[in-house]
Design a protein around this motif. Structure first.
Motif, short mmCIF file in Angstrom:
data_model
loop_
_atom_site.label_atom_id
_atom_site.label_comp_id
_atom_site.label_asym_id
_atom_site.label_seq_id
_atom_site.Cartn_x
_atom_site.Cartn_y
_atom_site.Cartn_z
N UNK A 200 0.82 -1.21 0.00
CA UNK A 200 0.00 0.00 0.00
C UNK A 200 0.85 1.26 0.00
N UNK A 201 1.91 1.27 0.78
CA UNK A 201 2.79 2.43 0.82
C UNK A 201 3.49 2.62 -0.52
N UNK A 202 3.96 1.50 -1.12
CA UNK A 202 4.62 1.63 -2.42
C UNK A 202 3.66 2.13 -3.48
N UNK A 203 2.39 1.72 -3.43
CA UNK A 203 1.42 2.23 -4.40
C UNK A 203 1.27 3.74 -4.26
N UNK A 204 1.23 4.21 -3.01
CA UNK A 204 1.11 5.66 -2.81
C UNK A 204 2.35 6.39 -3.31
N UNK A 205 3.52 5.83 -3.01
CA UNK A 205 4.76 6.48 -3.39
C UNK A 205 4.96 6.47 -4.90
N UNK A 206 4.65 5.32 -5.53
CA UNK A 206 4.94 5.13 -6.96
C UNK A 206 3.70 5.24 -7.83
N UNK A 207 2.69 5.94 -7.36
CA UNK A 207 1.43 6.00 -8.09
C UNK A 207 1.57 6.67 -9.44
N UNK A 208 2.52 7.62 -9.56
CA UNK A 208 2.63 8.37 -10.82
C UNK A 208 3.43 7.62 -11.87
N UNK A 209 4.01 6.43 -11.53
CA UNK A 209 4.82 5.70 -12.49
C UNK A 209 3.97 4.64 -13.19
N UNK A 210 3.80 4.84 -14.50
CA UNK A 210 3.01 3.88 -15.28
C UNK A 210 3.79 2.62 -15.60
N UNK A 211 5.12 2.68 -15.52
CA UNK A 211 5.95 1.52 -15.85
C UNK A 211 6.19 0.61 -14.65
N UNK A 237 18.01 8.12 -12.09
CA UNK A 237 16.57 8.00 -11.91
C UNK A 237 16.19 6.75 -11.15
N UNK A 238 16.89 5.67 -11.40
CA UNK A 238 16.62 4.43 -10.68
C UNK A 238 16.97 4.54 -9.21
N UNK A 239 18.08 5.26 -8.91
CA UNK A 239 18.44 5.42 -7.51
C UNK A 239 17.39 6.23 -6.75
N UNK A 240 16.79 7.20 -7.41
CA UNK A 240 15.73 7.99 -6.76
C UNK A 240 14.53 7.11 -6.42
N UNK A 241 14.16 6.21 -7.33
CA UNK A 241 13.04 5.31 -7.04
C UNK A 241 13.39 4.34 -5.91
N UNK A 242 14.63 3.84 -5.91
CA UNK A 242 15.04 2.92 -4.84
C UNK A 242 15.10 3.62 -3.50
N UNK A 243 15.42 4.94 -3.50
CA UNK A 243 15.40 5.68 -2.24
C UNK A 243 14.01 5.66 -1.62
N UNK A 244 13.00 5.83 -2.45
CA UNK A 244 11.62 5.80 -1.95
C UNK A 244 11.28 4.41 -1.37
N UNK A 245 11.69 3.39 -2.11
CA UNK A 245 11.40 2.03 -1.64
C UNK A 245 12.14 1.76 -0.34
N UNK A 246 13.41 2.17 -0.23
CA UNK A 246 14.18 1.95 0.99
C UNK A 246 13.55 2.66 2.17
N UNK A 247 13.07 3.90 1.95
CA UNK A 247 12.44 4.65 3.04
C UNK A 247 11.18 3.94 3.54
#
Length: 342
Positions: A200-211, A237-247
Motif C-alpha cells: 500500500x505504501x509503495x502504491x502511494x509512493x509510486x502511483x505516478x509511475x506507469x511503468x 533516476x533508478x536510484x531515486x526510485x530505490x530511495x523511496x522504496x528503501x524509506x
C-alpha cells in the motif's frame, strides 16, 4: 573186615554229594558273574540318560542289590554246606586232604566273588554319584532357565514402559507440531498483513509511475527504470526510485516483530534476445543476477540490513509475456520486489 568195608562204602556214598554241592556252588558263582557282567553292560549302556536314565538306574540298583543279597545268602548257604561237609568228612586222611584242597579252592573262589562283589558295589556307588551330579546339573539348568525367564519378563516390562513413553512422546510431538503450524500460520498472516501495508505504501509512493505494476504479490519494475541497455549500474533516476522504496521499507521494518523472518527478495529478469558483442556479461543469466545484486547492494547503503535482502537472477527463463514484439520483450525485462519469508 565187614566194618572196614562198611566204612569204605559209607565214604564212597559221601563223595557224589560233595561233588554235586561243589558243582552247584561253581555254577552259582558262574551264574552270578554272568549276571553281574550282563548287568554292568546294560548299566553302562543306559547311564547316558537323564530323568529316564535315573529311573532305569534306580531299577537296576534295586535289582543288583537284590542279586547281591541273594549272592550273599547263597555264599552263606555254601559256607554252611561246606561246614557241614567238613564236619561229616572223617573217613580217611587222603579224602580229608583232598576235601581240604577243594575247600581252599572254594574259599578262594568265594573270596574272589566277594572281591568282585565289592568292586560292583564301588561301581554302583560311582554310578550313584554320577546320577547325583546329573541331578545337580539339571537343577542348575532349571535355575538358569528361571533366571532367564525373569530377565525376559523384566525386558518385556521395560519394552511396555518404553512403548508407553513413545506414545506419550508422539502425542506431545503431534501437539507441538500442531501448535507450531498454528504459530507459523499466525506469522504468515502477520507477514501478509505487513506485506499488504508495504504494498500500500509503495502504491502511494509510486502511483505516478506507469511503468511499475503489481502482479500478484510482487512489484514489477521495468529494467529501464534502473538500468541502461545491457548494463548493471543503477542510473540516477533508478536510484531515486530505490530511495523511496528503501524509506518505505525502513519504516515498515520498525513495525514488523523481530521474530518474523521476513526478507525482501529482488529478482532480475531479461528478455530472450541473446547478448551480443564482447561486453562484461556473457549470458542473460549473468546480466539478470548482476542487476538483482546491484539493487540489493544499493538498498544496503540506504540502511536495509543485509540479512533482510535476497538477490536472484532468472535470465530469460521466467517470461511474463510469451510474445516477441517490442512491447512483450520490454515487459519481460524487469526487476521484481517481493516481501516474503526465509
Amino acid at each position: 573186615m565187614a566194618l572196614s568195608r562198611a566204612r569204605r562204602d559209607r565214604g564212597i556214598d559221601y563223595w557224589p554229594g560233595f561233588v554235586d554241592a561243589l558243582s552247584t556252588f561253581l555254577l552259582s558263582i558262574i551264574f552270578m558273574l554272568s549276571v553281574f557282567m550282563l548287568a554292568q553292560y546294560f548299566l553302562q549302556r543306559d547311564i547316558a540318560g537323564k530323568d529316564d536314565a535315573m529311573v532305569r538306574l534306580q531299577a537296576q540298583i534295586a535289582e543288583l542289590g537284590e542279586l547281591l543279597r541273594l549272592e550273599r545268602g547263597q555264599r552263606a548257604t555254601l559256607q554252611e554246606g561246606l561246614a557241614a561237609i567238613t564236619a561229616t568228612l572223617g573217613a580217611t586222611e587222603e579224602d580229608r586232604r583232598r576235601l581240604q584242597g577243594l575247600l581252599d579252592d572254594t574259599r578262594a573262589e568265594a573270596g574272589s566273588a566277594a572281591g568282585r562283589a565289592g568292586t560292583l558295589e564301588s561301581q554302583l556307588a560311582e554310578q550313584r554319584r554320577n546320577a547325583q551330579a546329573a541331578i545337580t546339573q539339571i537343577e542348575l539348568l532349571n535355575q538358569q532357565i528361571a533366571a532367564l525367564r525373569r530377565q525376559l519378563a523384566a525386558l518385556e516390562d521395560a519394552l511396555q514402559v518404553s512403548e508407553s513413553r513413545d506414545r506419550e512422546s508422539q502425542v506431545r510431538i503431534t501437539d507441538l507440531g500442531r501448535r507450531l503450524n498454528l504459530a507459523l500460520a499466525q506469522r504468515v498472516q502477520e507477514l501478509s498483513r505487513y506485506r499488504s501495508e508495504f504494498f500500500g505504501r509503495l502504491r502511494e509512493i509510486l502511483a505516478e509511475r506507469a511503468d511499475i505494476r503489481v502482479v500478484g504479490d510482487r512489484f514489477v519494475f521495468g529494467s529501464e527504470v534502473f538500468f541502461g541497455s545491457s548494463q548493471a549500474e543503477i542510473e540516477a533516476g533508478g536510484r531515486a526510485e530505490l530511495d523511496k522504496i528503501a524509506e518505505a521499507l525502513l519504516q515498515l521494518s520498525r513495525d514488523i516483530p523481530a521474530d518474523i523472518p521476513w526478507v525482501l527478495r529482488v529478482d532480475g529478469h531479461t528478455d530472450a534476445r541473446p547478448i551480443s558483442g564482447g561486453g562484461r556479461f556473457r549470458t542473460n543469466w549473468d546480466l539478470s543476477a548482476a542487476r538483482a545484486i546491484a539493487v540489493v547492494q544499493y538498498l544496503i547503503t540506504k540502511g536495509i540490513p543485509p540479512q533482510r535482502l535476497v538477490a536472484a537472477g532468472f535470465g530469460e527463463f521466467q517470461p511474463i509475456d510469451q510474445g516477441e514484439s517490442t512491447e512483450a520483450l520490454a515487459r519481460n525485462r524487469r526487476i521484481e520486489l517481493r516481501l516474503t519469508d526465509r
